[in-house]
Design a protein around this motif. Structure first.
Motif, mmCIF file in Angstrom:
data_model
loop_
_atom_site.group_PDB
_atom_site.id
_atom_site.type_symbol
_atom_site.label_atom_id
_atom_site.label_comp_id
_atom_site.label_asym_id
_atom_site.label_seq_id
_atom_site.Cartn_x
_atom_site.Cartn_y
_atom_site.Cartn_z
ATOM 1 N N LYS A 52 0.812 -1.213 0.000
ATOM 2 C CA LYS A 52 0.000 0.000 0.000
ATOM 3 C C LYS A 52 0.852 1.272 0.000
ATOM 4 O O LYS A 52 0.568 2.236 -0.711
ATOM 5 C CB LYS A 52 -0.897 -0.036 1.244
ATOM 6 C CG LYS A 52 -2.102 0.864 1.170
ATOM 7 C CD LYS A 52 -3.019 0.616 2.351
ATOM 8 C CE LYS A 52 -3.017 1.836 3.264
ATOM 9 N NZ LYS A 52 -3.867 1.654 4.458
ATOM 10 N N GLU A 53 1.911 1.242 0.825
ATOM 11 C CA GLU A 53 2.717 2.472 0.958
ATOM 12 C C GLU A 53 3.653 2.693 -0.235
ATOM 13 O O GLU A 53 4.251 3.752 -0.367
ATOM 14 C CB GLU A 53 3.506 2.485 2.272
ATOM 15 C CG GLU A 53 4.492 1.359 2.449
ATOM 16 C CD GLU A 53 3.854 0.120 3.080
ATOM 17 O OE1 GLU A 53 2.608 0.067 3.182
ATOM 18 O OE2 GLU A 53 4.609 -0.794 3.457
ATOM 19 N N ASP A 54 3.789 1.677 -1.106
ATOM 20 C CA ASP A 54 4.656 1.841 -2.273
ATOM 21 C C ASP A 54 3.898 2.351 -3.494
ATOM 22 O O ASP A 54 4.453 2.469 -4.571
ATOM 23 C CB ASP A 54 5.303 0.502 -2.651
ATOM 24 C CG ASP A 54 6.312 0.056 -1.620
ATOM 25 O OD1 ASP A 54 6.821 0.943 -0.891
ATOM 26 O OD2 ASP A 54 6.584 -1.155 -1.528
ATOM 27 N N ARG A 55 2.607 2.599 -3.305
ATOM 28 C CA ARG A 55 1.813 2.856 -4.502
ATOM 29 C C ARG A 55 1.928 4.278 -5.030
ATOM 30 O O ARG A 55 1.975 5.237 -4.277
ATOM 31 C CB ARG A 55 0.342 2.538 -4.219
ATOM 32 C CG ARG A 55 0.155 1.034 -4.103
ATOM 33 C CD ARG A 55 -1.263 0.649 -3.942
ATOM 34 N NE ARG A 55 -1.294 -0.747 -3.492
ATOM 35 C CZ ARG A 55 -2.309 -1.295 -2.844
ATOM 36 N NH1 ARG A 55 -3.387 -0.570 -2.564
ATOM 37 N NH2 ARG A 55 -2.244 -2.551 -2.473
ATOM 38 N N GLU A 76 0.950 10.113 -4.657
ATOM 39 C CA GLU A 76 1.889 9.188 -4.036
ATOM 40 C C GLU A 76 1.259 8.795 -2.702
ATOM 41 O O GLU A 76 0.873 9.646 -1.918
ATOM 42 C CB GLU A 76 3.205 9.929 -3.815
ATOM 43 C CG GLU A 76 4.375 9.098 -3.395
ATOM 44 C CD GLU A 76 5.299 8.755 -4.569
ATOM 45 O OE1 GLU A 76 5.643 7.571 -4.667
ATOM 46 O OE2 GLU A 76 5.632 9.665 -5.364
ATOM 47 N N ALA A 77 1.147 7.469 -2.470
ATOM 48 C CA ALA A 77 0.439 7.012 -1.272
ATOM 49 C C ALA A 77 1.181 7.390 0.002
ATOM 50 O O ALA A 77 0.575 7.792 1.001
ATOM 51 C CB ALA A 77 0.235 5.506 -1.329
ATOM 52 N N SER A 78 2.498 7.257 -0.033
ATOM 53 C CA SER A 78 3.261 7.477 1.204
ATOM 54 C C SER A 78 4.692 7.846 0.839
ATOM 55 O O SER A 78 5.391 7.069 0.198
ATOM 56 C CB SER A 78 3.244 6.196 2.035
ATOM 57 O OG SER A 78 3.977 6.371 3.218
ATOM 58 N N ILE A 79 5.121 9.031 1.249
ATOM 59 C CA ILE A 79 6.463 9.468 0.852
ATOM 60 C C ILE A 79 7.526 9.058 1.867
ATOM 61 O O ILE A 79 7.220 8.813 3.033
ATOM 62 C CB ILE A 79 6.522 10.997 0.631
ATOM 63 C CG1 ILE A 79 6.075 11.731 1.902
ATOM 64 C CG2 ILE A 79 5.711 11.398 -0.582
ATOM 65 C CD1 ILE A 79 6.203 13.228 1.798
ATOM 66 N N GLY A 80 8.740 8.959 1.386
ATOM 67 C CA GLY A 80 9.860 8.642 2.278
ATOM 68 C C GLY A 80 9.902 7.196 2.692
ATOM 69 O O GLY A 80 10.415 6.862 3.755
ATOM 70 N N LEU A 115 8.089 14.862 7.198
ATOM 71 C CA LEU A 115 6.919 14.618 6.342
ATOM 72 C C LEU A 115 6.813 13.155 5.902
ATOM 73 O O LEU A 115 5.867 12.781 5.205
ATOM 74 C CB LEU A 115 6.946 15.545 5.125
ATOM 75 C CG LEU A 115 6.898 17.039 5.461
ATOM 76 C CD1 LEU A 115 6.866 17.884 4.186
ATOM 77 C CD2 LEU A 115 5.685 17.370 6.323
ATOM 78 N N THR A 116 7.778 12.335 6.326
ATOM 79 C CA THR A 116 7.756 10.911 5.982
ATOM 80 C C THR A 116 6.396 10.295 6.313
ATOM 81 O O THR A 116 5.869 10.517 7.398
ATOM 82 C CB THR A 116 8.860 10.161 6.771
ATOM 83 O OG1 THR A 116 10.103 10.770 6.468
ATOM 84 C CG2 THR A 116 8.895 8.687 6.421
ATOM 85 N N GLY A 117 5.854 9.544 5.379
ATOM 86 C CA GLY A 117 4.585 8.854 5.637
ATOM 87 C C GLY A 117 3.370 9.624 5.164
ATOM 88 O O GLY A 117 2.278 9.057 5.078
ATOM 89 N N SER A 118 3.531 10.916 4.860
ATOM 90 C CA SER A 118 2.395 11.667 4.316
ATOM 91 C C SER A 118 2.127 11.187 2.891
ATOM 92 O O SER A 118 3.000 10.630 2.242
ATOM 93 C CB SER A 118 2.714 13.164 4.223
ATOM 94 O OG SER A 118 3.130 13.668 5.448
ATOM 95 N N PHE A 154 -4.677 6.193 1.629
ATOM 96 C CA PHE A 154 -3.783 7.336 1.821
ATOM 97 C C PHE A 154 -3.616 7.657 3.303
ATOM 98 O O PHE A 154 -4.346 7.154 4.150
ATOM 99 C CB PHE A 154 -4.325 8.565 1.063
ATOM 100 C CG PHE A 154 -4.372 8.348 -0.425
ATOM 101 C CD1 PHE A 154 -3.259 8.624 -1.199
ATOM 102 C CD2 PHE A 154 -5.521 7.835 -1.040
ATOM 103 C CE1 PHE A 154 -3.286 8.402 -2.572
ATOM 104 C CE2 PHE A 154 -5.559 7.613 -2.400
ATOM 105 C CZ PHE A 154 -4.437 7.886 -3.169
ATOM 106 N N ASP A 155 -2.647 8.533 3.560
ATOM 107 C CA ASP A 155 -2.420 9.015 4.919
ATOM 108 C C ASP A 155 -3.495 10.040 5.278
ATOM 109 O O ASP A 155 -4.254 10.500 4.424
ATOM 110 C CB ASP A 155 -1.018 9.658 4.969
ATOM 111 C CG ASP A 155 -0.614 10.092 6.361
ATOM 112 O OD1 ASP A 155 -0.602 9.226 7.264
ATOM 113 O OD2 ASP A 155 -0.313 11.289 6.561
#
Lengths: 349, 335
Positions: A52-55, A76-80, A115-118, A154-155
């Protein structure tokens, strides 16, 4: 014109788009191989076959008359996640002494991964010929209907990084005053390397200690948090949806990062569900009537579509579509669609 | 005759006159009568008490023929005097990317308290008319002679802050690029506060984060660890004494901090102690000669003929200047 997920055969079109985008649009690498990798990632994301977070959700703006790809946008689903996400946090240091009557507030840049994870409103590029008829609005805002439909992917927060100030020669005063000392390369080269996904070098070369802003050149200081003139319309659009500067800037060009809670974004909050009715008598969208337009999505995931219809097509519970519009959206009578006015109503005057 | 001795309140006017005439900045001596008299009072306590802990000694160089003060020098037994002593340490961080074939050493200034508690040589100023005499060396080296009289009160590691580069108008490029941005004061005002205020304001205002040197204007960066030309002579003397430039610089003007080991200084390592016999002396070599009194210390330059015995003949005028009677111990070190 309509929005749909990218497809495998879009590769050549995307490569041409990237060539046109120039310096500063870091997520569009001017390199076919890297573009292909991005495309693959997007295809897997719409198949939900990666984590999910790589999408990465890449959408194309398509001209239905020619089937040309006129623009591209992304979520982007999840950055960093795979790389490390860097920003400078624009903070303050206060130096004060009662004894000698000094109280000085100094802006200070702190390297951060906050902002990691946003989630991120990422790439957006529209071919110059298509910069008219609300295409930019459609391309950019269509993403909110995707967010409204699939918030669980998404976050809670979504950010957008705005291209920072650089002059006509692509010279960034912020880069020249800071990054250049550590990276020993031109801004456009550094930008190119990040675009290629070569982010390790950032960690290796970045200054790790906080930077006192008054130690930078006056010109550099004045562009912290300032967007590139070409990016001002995009910033205005984000602001109208409820995005705001979040205190973080890009480590290369000091362009601002803006963010919002997904559920509070205007187009997410105001969007609602209607049932499709077919009628050839409804008004067709007048693309010159800025406030007379609605964004409509078909609520589908891997065949997500968005297009513009006239405000006059919306009844109480029903949205009246022509057969052509319905087939563009790939819906039939009785299906549900998500509808929101293209622009915030408070701006209607 | 030139004599180095502890300062007294009687010297107040003389020191003031001296500070007006010297071009060199003497941070630790304010041109303010009340503050100056405080310094002398502190120094008085230090010479009298013999106590451990922070003590601040102030010496004067007196021309006894005219009864004029022609120079000052001082020692802080413990740099910072109980407060943190601030410096920047010039260090380097390597920014390297193997992949991109980039490797650069970036000089960085780190705030440091490391030198706190070292023994600080300070307040050196001399009347320009006496700069080119033996008095210059006497005034500086007498401090090491004093330490020999009571070595337990001092730290083995000695430091000296050498004034950095600023012009006649008090414009200091290093200050303008660093301190000024946080202190909101011009260099001379900051410098003045430094001498008259408690050091708390330093800790309140000094930037805590490291400073990347490449971000400074070229002139400021180029002045790091460079001394003012007015300090050339004292630097030369200190280098001969065994001091060397350290990684530390003054946080205000970027001037170098010199370091030395008391035991290995030229003056200290060559010191001999003998019983004095006041008498006529003919010929001989020039020495720094001092008595062994910690509270009524005296140091002069004179000629001695050193032999192998435990007693040494001491010229009568010097015996008198040092308050030495037959059988008193003296210390001497070659000039």
């Amino acid at each position: 014109m309509y929005i749909r997920p990218v497809q495998r055969h879009d590769l050549d079109a995307l490569t041409i788009l990237a060539k046109n985008s120039g310096v500063g649009v870091t997520s569009l690498p001017d390199n076919k191989q890297k573009m292909q990798a991005k495309l693959e990632q997007a295809l897997m994301s719409f198949e939900q076959s990666n984590a999910k977070e790589d999408r990465l959700y890449l959408f194309a703006l398509v001209d239905e008359d020619t089937n040309d790809v006129a623009g591209i946008c992304a979520l982007e689903a999840s950055i960093g996640h795979e790389d490390v996400w860097y920003n400078f946090h624009v903070g303050k240091s206060v130096h004060a002494s009662r004894d000698i009557g000094v109280h000085k507030v100094t802006q200070t840049l702190y390297l951060s991964n906050d902002l990691t994870g946003s989630s991120e409103i990422a790439t957006l590029f529209l071919m110059p010929d298509y910069r008219k008829d609300q295409n930019g609005q459609l391309l950019s805002r269509s993403r909110y209907l995707f967010l409204a439909e699939f918030p669980e992917l998404f976050d809670e927060y979504i950010i957008a990084e705005m291209r920072g100030y650089s002059d006509e020669e692509g010279r960034s005063p912020f880069w020249d005053s800071l990054g250049r000392h550590f990276f020993q390369m031109e801004f456009s080269d550094a930008d190119y390397l990040t675009g290629l996904g070569n982010k390790a070098f950032i960690a290796e070369l970045m200054p790790k200690f906080p930077i006192y802003v008054p130690m930078l050149s006056d010109e550099a200081q004045s562009v912290i948090g300032r967007v590139h003139p070409h990016t001002e319309p995009a910033l205005a659009m984000l602001k109208s949806e409820g995005f705001d500067f979040n205190g973080y800037v890009d480590i290369f060009d000091a362009g601002p990062s803006v963010s919002a809670k997904i559920k509070d974004i205007r187009a997410v909050k105001e969007s609602h569900i209607q049932r499709v009715g077919l009628s050839e008598r409804g008004p067709l969208p007048d693309l010159n009537d800025k406030h007379g337009l609605l964004l409509v999505s078909n609520r589908k995931f891997d065949d997500f579509r968005v297009t513009l219809v006239s405000r006059g097509a919306a009844g109480d519970d029903t949205l009246w579509l022509t057969q052509k519009q319905a087939s563009t959206l790939n819906v039939t009578e009785g299906d549900t669609v998500r509808v929101v006015s293209l622009r915030p109503t408070e701006n209607a005057s | 005759m030139l004599v180095v001795r502890p300062s007294t309140f009687v010297d107040l006017a003389g020191i003031e006159r001296l500070l007006d005439e010297t071009d060199a900045r003497v941070t630790t001596l304010p041109k303010d009568r009340d503050k100056l008299s405080e310094k002398i009072s502190e120094s008085d306590d230090a010479f009298r008490s013999g106590a451990e802990g922070p003590s601040s000694f102030l010496f004067v160089l007196e021309d006894t023929d005219s009864n004029t003060v022609v120079g000052t020098s001082g020692i802080d037994a413990s740099a910072g005097n109980g407060y943190p002593f601030f410096n920047y340490r010039l260090d380097e961080v390597v920014h390297a990317s193997h992949h991109l074939n980039i490797s650069s050493k970036v000089p960085v200034l780190f705030l440091s308290h490391e030198l706190t508690g070292r023994t600080l040589l300070r307040s050196f100023s001399i009347d320009p008319q006496w700069r080119d005499t033996d008095g210059f060396e006497l005034l500086s080296r007498a401090r090491l002679m004093y330490m020999a009289a009571d070595p337990d009160r001092f730290n083995q590691e000695l430091i000296v802050e050498i004034q950095g580069i600023f012009d006649d108008k008090g414009v200091c490029p290093f200050w303008d690029a660093v301190g000024r941005k946080f202190f909101d004061l011009d260099f001379l005002t900051a410098d003045y506060y430094c001498s008259v205020k408690t050091k708390t304001f330093m800790s309140e205002l000094i930037p805590q984060h490291p400073v990347y040197v490449p971000l400074l204007p070229a002139e400021a960066a180029g002045n790091i660890a460079r001394n003012h030309e007015a300090a050339n002579r004292i630097c030369q003397l200190l280098y001969r004494e065994g001091f060397h430039k350290s990684k530390f610089i003054d946080p205000f003007d970027g001037g170098p901090v010199l370091k030395g080991q008391l035991n290995y200084t030229h003056t200290y390592s060559n010191i001999r102690f003998k019983k004095a016999k006041p008498s006529e002396v003919i010929g001989g070599m020039k020495y720094l000669i001092s008595n062994q009194s910690t509270s009524d210390f005296r140091c002069v330059i004179g000629t001695l003929v050193d032999g192998i015995g435990d007693t040494i003949r001491l010229p009568l005028d010097i015996s008198q200047a040092l308050n030495i009677r037959e059988g008193d111990q003296i210390a001497y070190s070659p000039l």
